[in-house]
Design a protein around this motif. Structure first.
Motif, short mmCIF file in Angstrom:
data_model
loop_
_atom_site.label_atom_id
_atom_site.label_comp_id
_atom_site.label_asym_id
_atom_site.label_seq_id
_atom_site.Cartn_x
_atom_site.Cartn_y
_atom_site.Cartn_z
N ALA A 96 0.83 -1.21 0.00
CA ALA A 96 0.00 0.00 0.00
C ALA A 96 0.86 1.26 0.00
N VAL A 97 1.94 1.25 0.76
CA VAL A 97 2.81 2.43 0.82
C VAL A 97 3.54 2.62 -0.51
N MET A 98 3.96 1.54 -1.15
CA MET A 98 4.58 1.65 -2.48
C MET A 98 3.58 2.19 -3.49
N LYS A 99 2.34 1.75 -3.42
CA LYS A 99 1.31 2.25 -4.33
C LYS A 99 1.13 3.76 -4.14
N THR A 100 1.17 4.21 -2.90
CA THR A 100 1.06 5.64 -2.61
C THR A 100 2.22 6.40 -3.26
N ALA A 101 3.43 5.90 -3.09
CA ALA A 101 4.61 6.56 -3.66
C ALA A 101 4.55 6.59 -5.18
N ILE A 102 4.18 5.48 -5.77
CA ILE A 102 4.10 5.40 -7.24
C ILE A 102 3.03 6.34 -7.77
N LYS A 103 1.89 6.38 -7.12
CA LYS A 103 0.81 7.27 -7.54
C LYS A 103 1.25 8.73 -7.48
N LEU A 104 1.91 9.12 -6.40
CA LEU A 104 2.42 10.48 -6.27
C LEU A 104 3.39 10.79 -7.42
N TYR A 105 4.28 9.87 -7.66
CA TYR A 105 5.33 10.05 -8.68
C TYR A 105 4.72 10.17 -10.08
N ARG A 106 3.76 9.33 -10.37
CA ARG A 106 3.14 9.35 -11.70
C ARG A 106 2.28 10.59 -11.93
N ASN A 107 1.68 11.11 -10.87
CA ASN A 107 0.77 12.24 -11.00
C ASN A 107 1.44 13.60 -10.86
N ARG A 108 2.75 13.62 -10.86
CA ARG A 108 3.47 14.89 -10.64
C ARG A 108 3.24 15.90 -11.72
#
Length: 108
Positions: A96-108
């Motif tokens: 879940a924490v990796m998904k949060t990080a990836i989502k933030l990174y992709r939506n920059r």
């Protein structure tokens, strides 16, 4: 992608960091990516930024009251700063924490 977890003294996130690293090694799509995951204390954040590239900053929920301070320190380096979901952190849910990080990174 360079992910930094920030907590009060850098120790409580250590277990989560290791679980996230393990998840990345075992996940077929993430295994081929360059992903660096580390943890530091909020007191060491400025020093950390001086010698490390950071894309995403995730804040331990126990120091959510320092979110504005952390965002201000992080601003010259990255705008991608978010508090980790309390339940995900409590369960040490690396996925879940990796998904949060990836989502933030992709939506920059």
């Amino acid at each position: 992608m360079n992910i930094l977890l920030v907590c009060a003294n850098g120790a409580s996130t250590g277990v989560l960091v290791e679980k996230m690293k393990t998840f990345c090694k075992e996940h077929e799509k993430l295994r081929t990516k360059e992903i660096k995951i580390e943890a530091t204390s909020v007191d060491n954040l400025r020093v950390y930024f001086e010698s490390n590239k950071v894309d995403v900053v995730l804040i331990g929920p126990q120091i959510r009251f320092k979110e504005d301070e952390i965002k201000n320190i992080s601003k010259p380096y990255t705008e991608l700063v978010q508090v980790i979901n309390t339940q995900d952190y409590g369960r040490m849910d690396a996925v879940a924490v990796m998904k949060t990080a990836i989502k933030l990174y992709r939506n920059r």
